[in-house]
Design an enzyme around this catalytic site. Structure first.
Site, mmCIF file in Angstrom:
data_model
loop_
_atom_site.group_PDB
_atom_site.id
_atom_site.type_symbol
_atom_site.label_atom_id
_atom_site.label_comp_id
_atom_site.label_asym_id
_atom_site.label_seq_id
_atom_site.Cartn_x
_atom_site.Cartn_y
_atom_site.Cartn_z
ATOM 1 N N THR A 177 0.867 -1.190 0.000
ATOM 2 C CA THR A 177 0.000 0.000 0.000
ATOM 3 C C THR A 177 0.902 1.237 0.000
ATOM 4 O O THR A 177 1.270 1.735 -1.044
ATOM 5 C CB THR A 177 -0.973 -0.006 1.195
ATOM 6 O OG1 THR A 177 -0.240 -0.226 2.413
ATOM 7 C CG2 THR A 177 -2.014 -1.106 1.045
ATOM 8 N N LYS A 204 3.815 -6.994 4.084
ATOM 9 C CA LYS A 204 3.592 -5.610 3.706
ATOM 10 C C LYS A 204 3.477 -4.797 4.982
ATOM 11 O O LYS A 204 3.059 -5.294 6.034
ATOM 12 C CB LYS A 204 2.344 -5.437 2.844
ATOM 13 C CG LYS A 204 1.008 -5.733 3.505
ATOM 14 C CD LYS A 204 0.411 -4.644 4.369
ATOM 15 C CE LYS A 204 0.344 -3.316 3.660
ATOM 16 N NZ LYS A 204 -0.197 -2.268 4.602
ATOM 17 N N THR A 215 0.370 -9.582 13.602
ATOM 18 C CA THR A 215 1.283 -8.710 12.883
ATOM 19 C C THR A 215 0.820 -8.340 11.492
ATOM 20 O O THR A 215 0.563 -9.203 10.699
ATOM 21 C CB THR A 215 2.658 -9.361 12.763
ATOM 22 O OG1 THR A 215 3.465 -8.542 11.959
ATOM 23 C CG2 THR A 215 2.595 -10.725 12.177
ATOM 24 N N GLU A 301 6.976 4.541 7.265
ATOM 25 C CA GLU A 301 6.538 5.705 6.496
ATOM 26 C C GLU A 301 7.313 6.957 6.895
ATOM 27 O O GLU A 301 7.243 7.419 8.032
ATOM 28 C CB GLU A 301 5.039 5.925 6.703
ATOM 29 C CG GLU A 301 4.207 4.835 6.059
ATOM 30 C CD GLU A 301 2.740 4.910 6.415
ATOM 31 O OE1 GLU A 301 1.954 4.235 5.739
ATOM 32 O OE2 GLU A 301 2.379 5.622 7.370
ATOM 33 N N ASN A 436 0.259 10.243 5.732
ATOM 34 C CA ASN A 436 -0.981 9.811 6.371
ATOM 35 C C ASN A 436 -2.057 10.884 6.400
ATOM 36 O O ASN A 436 -3.216 10.593 6.689
ATOM 37 C CB ASN A 436 -0.687 9.319 7.791
ATOM 38 C CG ASN A 436 -0.016 7.956 7.778
ATOM 39 O OD1 ASN A 436 -0.674 6.941 7.606
ATOM 40 N ND2 ASN A 436 1.300 7.942 7.919
ATOM 41 N N SER A 441 -6.807 9.736 -0.409
ATOM 42 C CA SER A 441 -6.786 10.350 -1.737
ATOM 43 C C SER A 441 -5.745 9.681 -2.614
ATOM 44 O O SER A 441 -5.864 9.676 -3.812
ATOM 45 C CB SER A 441 -6.489 11.838 -1.637
ATOM 46 O OG SER A 441 -5.222 12.056 -1.060
#
EC number: 2.3.1.35
Length: 441
Positions: A177, A204, A215, A301, A436, A441
């Site tokens: 993702t 992932k 997890t 991230e 985030n 979008s």
């Protein structure tokens, strides 16, 4: 558009991560085929649907799984749990997974969609009650089942299943993702009796990662024969020391799942809890799981650092893990690491509010805290607190050098026992907020 220096540097790190951590070849277990497709669920047209199939018929397969403890369990989690309970982990021959939509908090219709994915694959492989389902993506939206159904049919009807490197890499990509690179690890192991077997794993995750007894999203498959009860214990042990020891942002997903299939394509005796090789296999799977789990943190991230939090000499393993987790989840610690600020007070604060099982595991008069350099530079260890006493003459220049490293370690020595635990985490940057802030979008 004016591109800032920070943005350019972030782009360079993403490229480096891909080149550093994505394999260019691999060794894969016997008796499996995988396929993936861009079904159209993802708006960007990337791969978003994958199927893994066991093709070995020499003996029945076994499976195990560990699931999220989030109260809002997604439909694929509940459906897969039901399959495993009804089969007792025997005869599981396929996994179907989609990304772009989590199928979470979608009610009875979401349960029907998850079951339809399972039924489609079961019919294609000709084996009822034989498939697990996994989904990841945006919460609260229904699956686009017209696209999912067509995609599953296309994978099977167009002979898109293979056991080559590209097929395995693509199915790893199909579950991504916000990931910047696919997580794929494969390795061959040797047992005490000289028998070799292969293990491959995919995961992932880059955000919403702070598992508890489960997890994110991932699966292991092996060609070693392992009894389902032994497999469940091996996977639980491995997960507790790998995927349950990572943190990016402290959030636990509704969809967190790790599953493992053993198809027994290797001609050797089945591994049970009484087997001579049981402990060896458990250790090998655990170390393998750690490698894969650490890739998730390395792809945190917006992260710029990979941090090992090492808690030593605790009265119990459980308390060592609780303290390591508390430090790893602290937003103040993570932002200090990003800012390269040697703020050891934040580390002590996180230790102090950790909810220990045994308060005797922590003695504030004996604790020591250090930063550890991982690049072989000297001095390797920079003591911040020793035997409960702050080191007022900390070398700030050396601290800045260590905190500037891409990889570093926070070492906590409790001096109350002999148990230890590790957690792996990352820093928290401005980029995390950007990613985030507009995820849907």
């Amino acid at each position: 558009m004016k591109i800032s220096k920070t943005l350019l540097q972030h782009g360079r790190k993403v490229i480096d991560k891909y080149n550093l951590y994505v394999p260019t070849e691999g060794v894969f277990p016997k008796g499996y085929k995988v396929g993936s497709i861009a079904s159209g669920v993802k708006k960007n047209g990337n791969l978003d649907l994958g199927v893994l199939v066991n093709t070995n018929t020499s003996r029945p397969s076994s499976a195990a799984a560990v699931f999220t403890t989030n109260k809002f369990k997604a439909a694929p989690v509940l459906t897969s749990k039901k399959v495993l309970e009804s089969t007792q982990g025997n005869g599981i021959n396929a996994i179907v997974v989609n990304s772009g939509c989590a199928n979470a908090v979608t009610g009875e219709l979401g349960m029907q969609d998850a079951q339809e994915m399972i039924d489609l694959v079961n019919r294609k492989i000709g084996k009822p009650n034989s498939t697990l389902v996994m989904s990841t993506g945006v919460i609260g939206q229904r699956l686009q089942m017209d696209k999912i159904s067509a995609g599953i049919k296309n994978i099977f009807d167009n002979n898109a299943l293979g056991n080559d490197f590209k097929s395995w890499l693509n199915i790893a990509k199909s579950i991504n993702t916000t990931d910047t690179f696919p997580k794929l690890v494969s390795r061959q192991f040797e047992l005490l009796n000289g028998q070799k077997y292969t293990l491959v794993g995919m995961a992932k995750g880059a955000g919403m990662i702070c598992p508890n007894m489960a997890t994110l999203l991932g699966y292991f498959v092996t060609d070693l024969p392992i009894a389902s009860s032994a497999l469940q214990k091996i996977l639980r042990f491995a997960t507790d020391r790998s995927f349950n020891c990572i943190s990016v942002d402290g959030d636990m997903s509704t969809n967190d799942t790790i599953c493992m299939i053993a198809n027994g394509a290797v001609e050797t005796d089945e591994i049970t809890e009484s087997s001579e090789e049981y402990e060896q296999v458990k250790s090998q799977v655990t170390e393998f799981a750690k490698t894969l789990a650490q890739l998730v943190v390395r792809d945190g991230e917006g992260s710029t650092k990979f941090v090992t939090v090492n808690v030593q000499n605790s009265l119990t393993f459980e308390d060592a893990k609780i303290i390591a987790e508390s430090i790893s989840n602290s937003m103040l610690v993570k932002t200090a690491l990003y800012g390269q600020d040697a703020n050891w007070g934040r580390i002590l604060c996180a230790i102090g509010y950790a909810k220990l099982d045994n308060l005797k595991s922590l003695n504030t008069d004996s604790i020591s805290v250090s930063f550890i350099a991982t690049d072989n530079s000297e001095p390797r260890e920079l003591k911040l607190v020793e035997n409960g006493v702050p080191q007022l003459d900390v070398d700030e220049e050396r601290a800045a050098q260590i905190l500037a490293l891409d990889d570093l370690e926070v070492l906590v020595d409790l001096k109350t026992g002999n148990e230890s635990a590790q957690f792996w985490t990352c820093d928290l940057s401005h980029e995390y907020v950007t990613i985030n802030g507009d995820y849907r979008s």
